[in-house]
Enzyme design. Structure first.
Site, mmCIF file in Angstrom:
data_model
loop_
_atom_site.group_PDB
_atom_site.id
_atom_site.type_symbol
_atom_site.label_atom_id
_atom_site.label_comp_id
_atom_site.label_asym_id
_atom_site.label_seq_id
_atom_site.Cartn_x
_atom_site.Cartn_y
_atom_site.Cartn_z
ATOM 1 N N SER A 215 0.837 -1.186 0.000
ATOM 2 C CA SER A 215 0.000 0.000 0.000
ATOM 3 C C SER A 215 0.883 1.250 0.000
ATOM 4 C CB SER A 215 -0.954 -0.027 1.199
ATOM 5 O OG SER A 215 -2.013 0.881 1.036
ATOM 6 N N ASP A 282 -17.614 -16.669 -12.223
ATOM 7 C CA ASP A 282 -16.757 -17.695 -11.625
ATOM 8 C C ASP A 282 -16.237 -18.678 -12.673
ATOM 9 O OD1 ASP A 282 -15.485 -19.490 -9.994
ATOM 10 O OD2 ASP A 282 -17.257 -20.106 -8.890
ATOM 11 N N ASP A 285 -13.045 -18.956 -15.820
ATOM 12 C CA ASP A 285 -11.716 -19.574 -15.800
ATOM 13 C C ASP A 285 -11.806 -21.093 -15.948
ATOM 14 O OD1 ASP A 285 -12.734 -20.349 -13.366
ATOM 15 O OD2 ASP A 285 -11.125 -19.498 -12.155
ATOM 16 N N ASP A 469 -8.671 -6.021 -5.006
ATOM 17 C CA ASP A 469 -8.288 -4.962 -4.068
ATOM 18 C C ASP A 469 -9.356 -3.873 -4.075
ATOM 19 O OD1 ASP A 469 -7.021 -2.721 -2.774
ATOM 20 O OD2 ASP A 469 -5.099 -3.678 -3.141
ATOM 21 N N HIS A 507 -7.203 -6.052 -0.416
ATOM 22 C CA HIS A 507 -6.147 -5.210 0.136
ATOM 23 C C HIS A 507 -5.707 -5.771 1.484
ATOM 24 C CE1 HIS A 507 -3.963 -1.406 -0.246
ATOM 25 N NE2 HIS A 507 -4.053 -1.298 1.072
#
Length: 577
Positions: A215, A282, A285, A469, A507
């Site tokens: 950060s 979802d 992938d 994040d 984060h």
């Protein structure tokens, strides 16, 4: 805790500070030209109490530093997390301005030193000495912390203490020297003073030195690559708030959107949005694993206004708020503000013209829950809507973290008026404060793309950011890496910089995919032995504890092969669109 030094120990410390001097310090560390002045013999821990660091050994203006405390800390911890005995030093770096606070710092000097040093960055508005006895961000659970590995570790508070005014953590910025220290100057001062003290303790400087931070700390690490490129051999950079002033302006736009009538979404509503995004994205992938890995595809296809969750529309009937079972048009509008770029009406002195949106479709902005989720909520949208006057959020609750951060920046950095109303301040069209913001950007936005001096020094950089994040946008990190690559060339950039994105990681922490991997060993192998990172694996500690994924270099993401355990990295390959 400090150790009372006898007069002969104080004399010994004074002798060292005058014997080494600036030229001798450089020679002793091996990080400067050899000038023929030898360092004094190594000092025991107690002898370091009262030791003075000459101002001449610190590259930026100070009145020198002094060790205020020296104590041997006995071994602690167990298993992989055992930390051997070390000498703990506390020191103050004296400011030039008598009205500014000293930079407080701590240096941890292990009895069994590996010959290397590691600096730890801070976070938020700093104001505390970062814990350099801890592990690096997302560190491995089965390997020692850097101090436990034998590193001499150190950190500082950036030149102010939040404890002096805990409800106003940015009040320090009313002092120009304190503001510049926070922006970047304290980093160099702390590093130089620490290297002097390391040399004093061991009689020689480190053979290798690294810095790590997340950060604001990630931004601080990048400062060295840009401003003092020969100070470190490698950097570990997590979710860097490198375009700090630009991010503040984005915080302002988002805060104003959340403060609009009925626009702030409750934790229960944020749970609905995340669940709907996962339901829609979802499987992009190839695996139903509760993690959105193909985030860019999700950004293109997901629309909260038309999305469904368990067959029911996410949008409230008619768009009016109908409680925690749906999202109103005002709340969908607030999320769209988060998802879209903030565009400045002018070009900042740093060169920035805007700040990209966040991956709102897949980010956890704080849901109902305890434990780790409480920290996610604190760093997300909090538990109450922003309203004037904005009070600084706490871990126990309050407004969105970004709202508190924006409010402090407006009042203490921009207007320098503690009574200013940040909600009435337009970040995209700041009027008479435009030039002031532009000047602040030149201090706070550490976004230079010319890293040629760092690369020529042999430095290596590992940058890591979670796609989910909620506080610092991974899109901003992507844009920065893209710009570095464009300026320096893809092949040259790949020789010293690698950027990885972790799907589902938020984060600092996450309840979706809480990342853990051994970045220190990866950096050591690259910087010390020329072994570039390859086939890296990251482990989830919280979402599905123990599951693994390949750590994919940007712009790659992990795609399921179609066979094998969905909780095993071996069942995934890194692909790019």
């Amino acid at each position: 805790m400090t150790i009372k030094a006898h007069h002969h120990l104080l004399r010994r410390g004074h002798q060292l500070s005058t014997t080494i001097g600036a030229a001798g310090f450089l020679a002793a560390t091996g990080w400067g030209p050899l000038v023929g002045t030898a360092a004094a013999a190594p000092l025991e821990c107690a002898a370091l109490k009262g030791l003075k660091v000459p101002a001449a050994t610190i590259a930026l203006p100070t009145r020198g530093a002094v060790v205020t405390g020296a104590a041997v800390v006995p071994a602690s911890g167990s298993g992989a997390k055992t930390i051997g005995a070390y000498c703990k030093l506390l020191a103050d770096i004296a400011p030039i301005d008598p009205n500014a606070r000293p930079i407080e710092m701590q240096v941890n000097l292990p009895a069994q030193w590996n010959g290397k040093a590691m600096m730890f960055g801070g976070g938020g508005y700093d104001g505390t000495i970062a814990d350099a006895t801890a592990d690096v961000p997302a560190g491995p659970t089965d390997r020692p912390n850097p101090l436990g590995r034998g590193y001499a570790t150190f950190s500082g508070d950036s030149g102010h203490q939040v404890s002096a005014n805990p409800t106003e953590p940015a009040a320090f910025a009313l002092n120009d020297e304190a503001r510049r220290n926070f922006a970047y100057e304290a980093l160099k001062k702390t590093r130089d003073a620490a290297l002097f003290l390391i040399t004093a303790r061991y009689g020689r400087g480190p053979t290798r030195a690294y810095m790590v931070g997340g950060s604001s700390g990630g931004r601080e690490a990048l400062a060295f690559a840009q401003k003092w490129p020969t100070d470190f051999d490698g950097l570990i950079v997590y979710y860097p708030a490198s375009a700090a002033a630009s991010l503040d302006l984005a915080f302002g736009r988002i805060t104003r959107a959340l403060a609009a009538p009925d626009a702030w979404p409750s934790p229960a509503k944020r749970q609905l949005l995340l669940a709907a995004a996962i339901e829609a994205c979802d499987r992009l992938d190839g695996a139903a694993d509760g993690v959105i890995s193909n985030q860019r595809a999700c950004n293109r296809r997901f629309d909260p206004a038309s999305a469904k969750l368990n067959g029911k529309p996410l949008r409230c009937p008619g768009g009016a708020d109908a409680g925690d079972t749906c999202l109103s048009d005002a709340q969908i509008g607030a999320f769209r503000t988060i998802n879209t770029p903030t565009v400045f009406g002018y070009r900042l002195a740093s060169g920035e013209t805007g700040y990209p949106g966040f991956n709102a479709w897949g980010a956890d902005f704080g849901r109902p829950g305890a434990g780790v989720e409480r920290l996610v909520t604190f760093l997300g949208l909090g538990v109450e809507a922003p309203s004037a006057p904005i009070r600084n959020p706490t871990f126990a609750g309050g407004v969105p973290y970004e709202a508190g951060f924006w409010d402090q920046w407006v009042r203490y950095f921009v207007t320098r008026d503690p009574k200013a109303n940040s909600l009435s301040f337009d970040p995209e069209h700041p009027g008479i404060f435009r030039d002031r913001i532009s000047r602040l950007s030149a201090e706070q936005d550490l976004t230079s793309t010319d890293l040629s001096a760092f690369q020529a020094h042999g430095g290596k950089i590992l940058i890591v950011h979670g796609t989910a994040d909620q506080l610092v946008s991974p899109r901003a990190t992507e844009a920065y890496v893209d710009r570095v690559t464009k300026r320096m060339g893809a092949k040259r950039t790949a020789g010293f910089l690698r950027y990885y994105e972790i799907p589902g990681y938020a984060h600092v922490v996450s309840t979706v995919f809480n990342a853990s991997w051994d970045s220190v060993s990866a950096l050591e192998a690259w910087a010390e032995r020329g072994q570039a990172p390859n086939d890296l694996v990251v482990t989830d500690l919280t979402g599905v504890p123990g599951r693994t994924r390949p750590l994919c270099e940007y712009p790659g993401w992990p795609r399921y092969t179609g066979t094998g355990d969905v909780n095993a990295a071996s069942s995934f390959v890194c692909v790019s669109e």
